[in-house]
Every structure is written in structure tokens, then in C-alpha cells.
Design a protein around this motif. Structure first.
Motif, short mmCIF file in Angstrom:
data_model
loop_
_atom_site.label_atom_id
_atom_site.label_comp_id
_atom_site.label_asym_id
_atom_site.label_seq_id
_atom_site.Cartn_x
_atom_site.Cartn_y
_atom_site.Cartn_z
N ILE A 398 0.94 -1.13 0.00
CA ILE A 398 0.02 0.05 0.34
C ILE A 398 0.90 1.08 0.01
O ILE A 398 0.20 2.27 -0.13
CB ILE A 398 -0.96 -0.02 1.25
N PHE A 399 2.21 1.09 0.02
CA PHE A 399 3.09 2.25 -0.06
C PHE A 399 3.75 2.16 -1.15
O PHE A 399 5.19 1.99 -1.13
CB PHE A 399 3.94 2.36 1.53
N SER A 400 3.48 2.51 -2.23
CA SER A 400 3.95 2.69 -3.63
C SER A 400 5.13 3.42 -3.81
O SER A 400 6.04 3.33 -4.50
CB SER A 400 2.95 2.66 -4.60
N ASN A 401 5.05 4.60 -2.99
CA ASN A 401 6.22 5.60 -3.07
C ASN A 401 7.43 5.29 -2.21
O ASN A 401 8.48 6.12 -2.09
CB ASN A 401 5.66 6.92 -2.74
N LEU A 402 7.48 4.15 -1.47
CA LEU A 402 8.22 4.03 -0.61
C LEU A 402 9.83 3.86 -0.93
O LEU A 402 10.03 3.16 -1.80
CB LEU A 402 8.20 2.62 0.34
N GLN A 403 10.68 4.65 -0.40
CA GLN A 403 12.21 4.66 -0.97
C GLN A 403 13.16 3.93 -0.02
O GLN A 403 14.15 3.46 -0.71
CB GLN A 403 12.69 6.00 -1.13
N SER A 404 12.72 3.89 1.24
CA SER A 404 13.46 3.55 2.19
C SER A 404 12.99 2.32 3.13
O SER A 404 12.00 2.96 3.52
CB SER A 404 14.31 4.23 3.16
N LEU A 405 13.42 1.27 3.36
CA LEU A 405 12.74 0.26 4.08
C LEU A 405 13.81 -0.49 4.88
O LEU A 405 14.84 -0.76 4.70
CB LEU A 405 12.30 -0.98 3.25
N GLN A 406 13.71 -0.37 6.23
CA GLN A 406 14.56 -0.82 7.45
C GLN A 406 13.90 -1.74 8.30
O GLN A 406 12.96 -1.46 9.13
CB GLN A 406 15.00 0.41 8.37
#
Length: 504
Positions: A398-406
Motif C-alpha cells: 500500500i506504500f507505492s512511493n516507499l524509498q527506504s525500508l529498514q
């Protein structure tokens, strides 16, 4: 006769009176000559010693002059004063750059000022060194013995704003605090820890006492102590026109603090409430959050009373960063279920009940429709690996614009997630704009995730490749790996040009 006198006398020699008189006269003359020679020798010795002493003094003076020339020519003396001043400032800061009452900045500035006259002059002419004060009355240095230099220290800071970090637990510290409060019109940062009765002078100040105050950090008392010591509202921080940052931490009762303090909530930009022993009281905290319309950063670590639902709505129209420590259970609720944050860019969730969290995150996104850029998940533990991967993948979708995942301190196997992140021709990829992936396993020495290499290679290409234009996929720029065993695949990933690989 003289020749006979020089030979060994074996028999008595009888001298005539004239001869005896002549010898006695010669003895007297010889003795006088000996005394004269001894006197001359003594004078010559004294003159020689004086000459030697003078030469030694000249030598010592030349050695001092030589040392002075060498000092002038030494590399450190050739550093411009402005650069040396910057070095002094960096030297006095802690390694992480975060000041607190435990950092002995007083000792650091004293040592710098004691090296030599030149360093002392530069240190005293650097007001930034003296505009910060960190004091704890639990250190060996007694605070009461330090009162005398407070005025001298702050005067050296010129007109700079003051940053004060205090940890006061003793009644003897009251006089020291009173001296500091004489400069309250210049205080920019006030970080106070201790018991309420140690800060009576601070909390009894009238409003408009801190005209330059920008940040307040409070860690005061336990439970009912504030109510006991300050039955009336504390207004010392109310009319502080520049106050934008408030932090409540450690064992402080935030509910009592918000009841005790009158703070300009409408002008706050950051608010941090971190207290494991405090329960979120809707009657107090909801009113507090409703008033924070300009809030940009919010951090909350509280247990939340049962009863919060999406029908209880808190709109924070300017918020861009949210950090929540989760305590959802049968007794407590999840605060995220009542928040609406349309401009949120960075979200950090710390908790354990992933089933509740993922459901509330989805509801939150439907309400807020935020373009989230960064998501961090900490300490999510689930025995059902497959279910965890499904819920996490669905939530990330649901977060299509996500650039960073930690993903920090995770228990489950991350390979199912890495498989979903792996790009393949003709299929829809999860998180197409992802540029930074971070993985930290809670168990040190965990086996290297086997699907990581293929995922990275599928989302990386050389600089001259036009894959981004064809697929709309962002190229992976950074991978951070913590807690995993070294594997030969790491060398393969770390050598990719344009990809920053951080492994420890």
C-alpha cells in the motif's frame, strides 16, 4: 749554604746569626708570595666561576629562545586561529555529538586552557566553548564548589545563547541552580533531570522568563511528586516565543507533567514522550495532541488505555515523522488507529504484535493517503513465518512511493520478503521506488539470507543501462546488513559500482 739545606740533613748544622736572619727573611718573603698567589688564584677562580655562570645564563636564555622559535614553527602553531577554535569545539563534544548532563565539558575546557598560553588565549576567545554547561551533582565534583565559575564561564560565552544540561538530585544544588537562572534570558536549551524539589527555583519562575528558549527536555520526579511539590500550574515556559521542541523522557509521569505544565503546544514543531512507566490518558494526551497543529515530528512510547478507536480522530496536518512504540494487547490500544497524518513521510514502528500493527497500518493509510517515503519496523517477532511474510508484503504494497525500508531486530526468515522484492520481467514488483534496504537480525550470527543476492542483482544495473526508463524501477543505491554471518555472496554485492554496501 742553600745547596746544603736542600740535601738531607744527617748531622746538625750550626748557623751563624747572620745566616739565620737571612733564612728567616727568605721564609717570610716566600710565605707572602704564596699568600699572594693563593689570593690571585681565588680571584681568578671567582672570576672564572662568574664567567661560567654568566655563560650558563646566556645558554639557558638561548635554549628558551630556541624552544620558542621551534614552537612558533611547529605545525600546530601554524594552524589559523579560526581552525584551532573549530578543533577545540569538536574536541569538547561527545563522540556521538549528543550532549547530556553526564558529559564533563567543564573538564574538557579546563584541559584545553591549561596546555599553554597560546591555547588558553584561543580557548578563552572561543565563546562557543563556554556557552554549553553539563553538570551532574552525582559526579565526584561537588556542584556547590562550582558556583564561583558559573559567572566567569557564561561571561566568556559573550552574547551566545546558552545550552544547559543539568542532573540535580541534592538540596545543596539549589544555590547552583539559582546562579544559572540569573542567565535564563539567554538559555536556548534546558535539559533537566532529577527530583522536583531540586528545581523549585526553576518551576516557580513567572511566564516570559525564557525569551530565547527553543528546546525543553524534562525527566522530573515519579508519579505524584510533581503534584505534591507544585499544586498550582507551572507557567515558566508558557510565554517562550521560540519554544518549538519538547521532550519528556525516562521515568517521568507525562500525564502529571501535562497537567502540571502550561506549554505553548500550538507552536511546537517536535514532541517526544518516552516513558515506559506512563499510561496514555486520553483525557490529557488527546487534548495535548489536538493542540499541536504545527507538529512536524512526534515520538510516543506509552501504554494506551483501552477505548481508542478510529472514531476518535486526531488530525496533525503538518506531521512528517512519526515514531511509535507499540504496547497493544487485550488491555491496551494502538494509538495509530486514531491518527490522520496526510503529510507523513517517515514512519517508525516498534512493537511485538504484528497482527494488530499491520491491520492498523492499513487502516491508517486509507485515512491519511500519505506518500510515505521511509518505513522502519523494529522488534517484530512472529512464530508463523509464512503469515508474517504475507502480512508484511501486503502492508508494504500500500506504500507505492516507499524509498527506504529498514527491518530491525526481526525474528522471522526474511527470504519470503526478499522474494517479493525481487524484480522479474512481466511481473509487478513490490516497492518499485525502493533505493535503500536495511536488514538487522536480532540474533547475531544468523545465516546470510539466500535470496538477498538475487534480489539486489535484479534491482541494480550499470550506470549506462536504460532499464529505469523501460521498467519505471528505481535502482537500488544502498544495502545495510547487520547481525548476519559473512558469506561469499557479500563480496559479490559489495563490488557493484554505484551501490553502497554497509556490512557489520
Amino acid at each position: 749554604m742553600l745547596q746544603h739545606s736542600q740535601n738531607r740533613i744527617e748531622e746538625p748544622i750550626w748557623l751563624e746569626p747572620t745566616e739565620l736572619s737571612f733564612l728567616q727573611k727568605k721564609i717570610s718573603e716566600t710565605e707572602a708570595q704564596v699568600e699572594s698567589l693563593q689570593s690571585q688564584m681565588s680571584e681568578a677562580k671567582r672570576a672564572h666561576e662568574a664567567q661560567i655562570s654568566d655563560l650558563m645564563r646566556q645558554k639557558d636564555a638561548k635554549l628558551v629562545e630556541l624552544a620558542s622559535f621551534r614552537n612558533i614553527l611547529s605545525p600546530v602553531r601554524r594552524i589559523p586561529v579560526e581552525i584551532l577554535s573549530e578543533i577545540f569545539q569538536l574536541t569538547c563534544l561527545p563522540e556521538d555529538g549528543i550532549l547530556d548532563s553526564g558529559h564533563d565539558i567543564v573538564l574538557y575546557t579546563y584541559n584545553l586552557s591549561s596546555v599553554c598560553a597560546a591555547w588558553k588565549k584561543v580557548a578563552h576567545a572561543t565563546p562557543q566553548l563556554w556557552s554549553k554547561l553539563c553538570v551532574s551533582d552525582r559526579r565526584p565534583l561537588k556542584v556547590t564548589a562550582s558556583i564561583e565559575w558559573v559567572e566567569e564561564r557564561f561571561n566568556r560565552s559573550g552574547s551566545l545563547p546558552l545550552d544547559v544540561y543539568l542532573s540535580l538530585f541534592r538540596e545543596a544544588s539549589a544555590q547552583f541552580l539559582g546562579r544559572i537562572l540569573e542567565y535564563r534570558h539567554r538559555i536556548r536549551t534546558s535539559d533537566v533531570t532529577g527530583y522536583p524539589d531540586s528545581y523549585t527555583a526553576l518551576f516557580n519562575l513567572p511566564r516570559s522568563s525564557f525569551s530565547r528558549l527553543e528546546k525543553v527536555t524534562l525527566s522530573i520526579g515519579h508519579r505524584d511528586e510533581l503534584r505534591y511539590h507544585f499544586p498550582n500550574k507551572i507557567e515558566a515556559f508558557l510565554d517562550a516565543p521560540k519554544l518549538q521542541h519538547v521532550q519528556i523522557r525516562r521515568t517521568t509521569s507525562s500525564t502529571l507533567l501535562f497537567k502540571a505544565y502550561v506549554l505553548p503546544m500550538e507552536q511546537l514543531a517536535t514532541l517526544s514522550i518516552a516513558s515506559l512507566y506512563t499510561i496514555f490518558d486520553p483525557a490529557v494526551h488527546m487534548d495535548t495532541l489536538h493542540a499541536c497543529k504545527g507538529l512536524v515530528d512526534l515520538e510516543i512510547n506509552l501504554k494506551v488505555y483501552r477505548g481508542l478507536t478510529s472514531n476518535v480522530s486526531i488530525l496533525l496536518p503538518a506531521l512528517k515523522y512519526l515514531k511509535i512504540d507499540y504496547w497493544p494487547s487485550e488491555e491496551y490500544d494502538d494509538l495509530l488507529c486514531c491518527l490522520t497524518l496526510p503529510l507523513l513521510e517517515r514512519l517508525r514502528l516498534i512493537g511485538r504484535r504484528q497482527d494488530i500493527v499491520f491491520e492498523n497500518v492499513a487502516d491508517f493509510q486509507r485515512r491519511s493517503a500519505t506518500s510515505l517515503l521511509s518505513l522502519t519496523l523494529d522488534l517484530f517477532v512472529e512464530d508463523n513465518v509464512e503469515l508474517f511474510a504475507q502480512n508484511l508484503t501486503a502492508t508494504l504494497g500500500i506504500f507505492s512511493n516507499l524509498q527506504s525500508l529498514q527491518l530491525n531486530r526481526l525474528g522471522p526468515d526474511v527470504n519470503p520478503l526478499l522474494g517479493a522484492l525481487t524484480f522479474s520481467e512481466g511481473s509487478q514488483v513490490l516497492l518499485p521506488k525502493l533505493t535503500h534496504l536495511g536488514l538487522q537480525n536480532r540474533k547475531q550470527g544468523t545465516r546470510y539470507p539466500s535470496d538477498l543476492t538475487s534480489m539486489v542483482l535484479s534491482r541494480w544495473w550499470p550506470d549506462d543501462d536504460e532499464r529505469a526508463t523501460c521498467t519505471g524501477l528505481a535502482r537500488l543505491q544502498k544495502v545495510t546488513l547487520r547481525g548476519y554471518c559473512y558469506d561469499e555472496e557479500i563480496a559479490c554485492i559489495s563490488e557493484l559500482s554505484g551501490l553502497e554496501f554497509d556490512y557489520m
